[in-house]
Design a protein around this motif. Structure first.
Motif, PDB file in Angstrom:
ATOM      1  N   TRP A  59     -59.887  -5.898   1.605  1.00  0.00           N
ATOM      2  CA  TRP A  59     -59.135  -7.156   1.355  1.00  0.00           C
ATOM      3  C   TRP A  59     -58.373  -6.761   0.089  1.00  0.00           C
ATOM      4  N   LEU A  60     -58.894  -5.917  -0.894  1.00  0.00           N
ATOM      5  CA  LEU A  60     -57.856  -5.570  -1.927  1.00  0.00           C
ATOM      6  C   LEU A  60     -56.645  -4.906  -1.434  1.00  0.00           C
ATOM      7  N   GLY A  61     -56.771  -3.906  -0.376  1.00  0.00           N
ATOM      8  CA  GLY A  61     -55.618  -3.296   0.011  1.00  0.00           C
ATOM      9  C   GLY A  61     -54.756  -4.326   0.540  1.00  0.00           C
ATOM     10  N   ARG A  62     -54.974  -5.269   1.282  1.00  0.00           N
ATOM     11  CA  ARG A  62     -54.404  -6.399   1.876  1.00  0.00           C
ATOM     12  C   ARG A  62     -53.603  -7.487   0.859  1.00  0.00           C
ATOM     13  N   ILE A  63     -54.233  -7.673  -0.061  1.00  0.00           N
ATOM     14  CA  ILE A  63     -53.866  -8.729  -0.967  1.00  0.00           C
ATOM     15  C   ILE A  63     -53.055  -7.908  -2.087  1.00  0.00           C
ATOM     16  N   ASP A  64     -53.111  -6.609  -2.565  1.00  0.00           N
ATOM     17  CA  ASP A  64     -52.414  -6.136  -3.561  1.00  0.00           C
ATOM     18  C   ASP A  64     -51.250  -5.709  -3.132  1.00  0.00           C
ATOM     19  N   GLY A  65     -50.768  -5.556  -1.571  1.00  0.00           N
ATOM     20  CA  GLY A  65     -49.584  -5.090  -1.065  1.00  0.00           C
ATOM     21  C   GLY A  65     -49.635  -4.087  -0.536  1.00  0.00           C
ATOM     22  N   ASN A  66     -50.548  -3.050  -0.606  1.00  0.00           N
ATOM     23  CA  ASN A  66     -50.815  -1.930  -0.087  1.00  0.00           C
ATOM     24  C   ASN A  66     -52.006  -2.058   1.262  1.00  0.00           C
ATOM     25  N   GLN A  93     -63.919  -3.314 -11.317  1.00  0.00           N
ATOM     26  CA  GLN A  93     -62.988  -3.379 -12.217  1.00  0.00           C
ATOM     27  C   GLN A  93     -61.594  -3.559 -11.729  1.00  0.00           C
ATOM     28  N   ALA A  94     -61.308  -2.897 -10.577  1.00  0.00           N
ATOM     29  CA  ALA A  94     -60.101  -3.095  -9.876  1.00  0.00           C
ATOM     30  C   ALA A  94     -59.856  -4.532  -9.435  1.00  0.00           C
ATOM     31  N   LEU A  95     -60.894  -5.356  -8.975  1.00  0.00           N
ATOM     32  CA  LEU A  95     -60.634  -6.645  -8.652  1.00  0.00           C
ATOM     33  C   LEU A  95     -60.422  -7.601 -10.028  1.00  0.00           C
ATOM     34  N   ILE A  96     -61.218  -7.163 -11.120  1.00  0.00           N
ATOM     35  CA  ILE A  96     -60.754  -7.804 -12.275  1.00  0.00           C
ATOM     36  C   ILE A  96     -59.271  -7.895 -12.735  1.00  0.00           C
ATOM     37  N   GLN A  97     -58.897  -6.589 -12.750  1.00  0.00           N
ATOM     38  CA  GLN A  97     -57.718  -6.343 -13.203  1.00  0.00           C
ATOM     39  C   GLN A  97     -56.619  -6.936 -12.271  1.00  0.00           C
ATOM     40  N   TYR A  98     -56.952  -6.929 -10.909  1.00  0.00           N
ATOM     41  CA  TYR A  98     -55.934  -7.520  -9.969  1.00  0.00           C
ATOM     42  C   TYR A  98     -55.674  -9.095 -10.487  1.00  0.00           C
ATOM     43  N   ILE A  99     -56.957  -9.764 -10.606  1.00  0.00           N
ATOM     44  CA  ILE A  99     -56.757 -11.005 -10.999  1.00  0.00           C
ATOM     45  C   ILE A  99     -56.324 -11.267 -12.384  1.00  0.00           C
ATOM     46  N   GLN A 100     -56.665 -10.493 -13.491  1.00  0.00           N
ATOM     47  CA  GLN A 100     -55.969 -10.551 -14.600  1.00  0.00           C
ATOM     48  C   GLN A 100     -54.447 -10.622 -14.478  1.00  0.00           C
ATOM     49  N   GLN A 105     -48.864 -19.166  -9.816  1.00  0.00           N
ATOM     50  CA  GLN A 105     -47.936 -19.200  -8.494  1.00  0.00           C
ATOM     51  C   GLN A 105     -48.421 -18.122  -7.470  1.00  0.00           C
ATOM     52  N   ASP A 106     -48.791 -17.008  -8.033  1.00  0.00           N
ATOM     53  CA  ASP A 106     -49.245 -15.930  -7.199  1.00  0.00           C
ATOM     54  C   ASP A 106     -50.560 -16.449  -6.378  1.00  0.00           C
ATOM     55  N   ILE A 107     -51.434 -16.972  -7.010  1.00  0.00           N
ATOM     56  CA  ILE A 107     -52.750 -17.516  -6.220  1.00  0.00           C
ATOM     57  C   ILE A 107     -52.419 -18.740  -5.401  1.00  0.00           C
ATOM     58  N   LEU A 108     -51.321 -19.466  -5.576  1.00  0.00           N
ATOM     59  CA  LEU A 108     -50.842 -20.518  -4.642  1.00  0.00           C
ATOM     60  C   LEU A 108     -50.136 -20.075  -3.593  1.00  0.00           C
ATOM     61  N   GLU A 122     -52.454 -15.914   5.043  1.00  0.00           N
ATOM     62  CA  GLU A 122     -53.308 -16.739   4.525  1.00  0.00           C
ATOM     63  C   GLU A 122     -52.895 -17.051   3.196  1.00  0.00           C
ATOM     64  N   ASN A 123     -53.612 -18.058   2.705  1.00  0.00           N
ATOM     65  CA  ASN A 123     -53.490 -18.565   1.390  1.00  0.00           C
ATOM     66  C   ASN A 123     -54.114 -17.386   0.503  1.00  0.00           C
ATOM     67  N   LEU A 124     -53.669 -16.778  -0.590  1.00  0.00           N
ATOM     68  CA  LEU A 124     -54.233 -16.305  -1.423  1.00  0.00           C
ATOM     69  C   LEU A 124     -55.692 -16.692  -2.005  1.00  0.00           C
ATOM     70  N   TYR A 125     -55.709 -17.946  -2.564  1.00  0.00           N
ATOM     71  CA  TYR A 125     -56.976 -18.572  -3.095  1.00  0.00           C
ATOM     72  C   TYR A 125     -57.975 -18.542  -2.080  1.00  0.00           C
ATOM     73  N   ASP A 126     -57.739 -18.747  -0.730  1.00  0.00           N
ATOM     74  CA  ASP A 126     -58.489 -18.558   0.392  1.00  0.00           C
ATOM     75  C   ASP A 126     -59.229 -17.310   0.461  1.00  0.00           C
ATOM     76  N   VAL A 127     -58.287 -16.135   0.508  1.00  0.00           N
ATOM     77  CA  VAL A 127     -58.915 -14.959   0.517  1.00  0.00           C
ATOM     78  C   VAL A 127     -59.877 -14.625  -0.780  1.00  0.00           C
ATOM     79  N   LEU A 128     -59.346 -14.910  -1.882  1.00  0.00           N
ATOM     80  CA  LEU A 128     -60.250 -14.576  -3.150  1.00  0.00           C
ATOM     81  C   LEU A 128     -61.483 -15.283  -2.857  1.00  0.00           C
TER      82      LEU A 128
END
Length: 166
Positions: A59-66, A93-100, A105-108, A122-128
């Motif tokens: 999931w992190l690979g999908r949402i961070d663009g990689n 830690q990577a998940l925390i940094q990604y969300i920080q 606007q990104d989340i929506l 998908e909506n990013l907020y749904d994936v998170l």
């Protein structure tokens, strides 16, 4: 009113804390206990813990663009708990940094990714929400296996985290 970013950051921090509590106990188990067959979907503690890590990595690979590595959901990337613990700490830690680094606007916004050759959006907020709910679900399975094996119960409810952070 709390922002989406603050809310998901709280979930990521809770997730990190709960994993620290759980992995402290998992690291006290011997290899035979970690690999012992259990009446659980992923058959053992080590396989279930790997599944959570694999799911988060995908999931992190999908949402961070990689696009992520090509793991299967039942891949056992780490046979030993020490290496898995190190990878879990890094991923939390990577998940925390990604969300920080997200804006409201990104989340929506939407996230597009490929799954088994199919393009999905998908909506990013749904994936998170899914990422953190998925972890909670499988942490519960791990807790159940640990309890059945050792009689040790863990206080992993979010309210305990919130009380120590208040």
């Amino acid at each position: 009113m709390i922002s989406f970013q603050a809310y998901f950051l709280k979930l990521a921090q809770y997730n990190q804390w709960a994993n620290q509590q759980l992995y402290a106990v998992l690291n006290t188990l011997d290899n035979s206990q970690l690999h012992q067959l259990q009446p659980n979907f992923f058959d053992s503690i080590i396989k279930t813990a790997n599944h959570i890590w694999v799911g988060d990595t995908l999931w992190l690979g999908r949402i961070d663009g990689n696009q992520p590595a090509k793991y299967q959901l039942d891949s056992v990337v780490f046979q030993d708990i020490q290496r898995l613990t190190t990878a879990r700490v890094q991923l939390d830690q990577a998940l925390i940094q990604y969300i920080q680094n997200l804006t409201e606007q990104d989340i929506l916004g939407k996230v597009s990714y490929s799954r088994l050759g199919e393009m999905l959006q998908e909506n990013l907020y749904d994936v998170l929400a899914h990422i953190f709910n998925h972890q909670t679900h499988h942490r519960g399975q791990l807790h159940s296996m640990v309890f059945a094996m050792t009689g040790q119960s863990l206080a992993l409810d979010m309210i305990y985290f919130q009380r120590i952070k208040a």
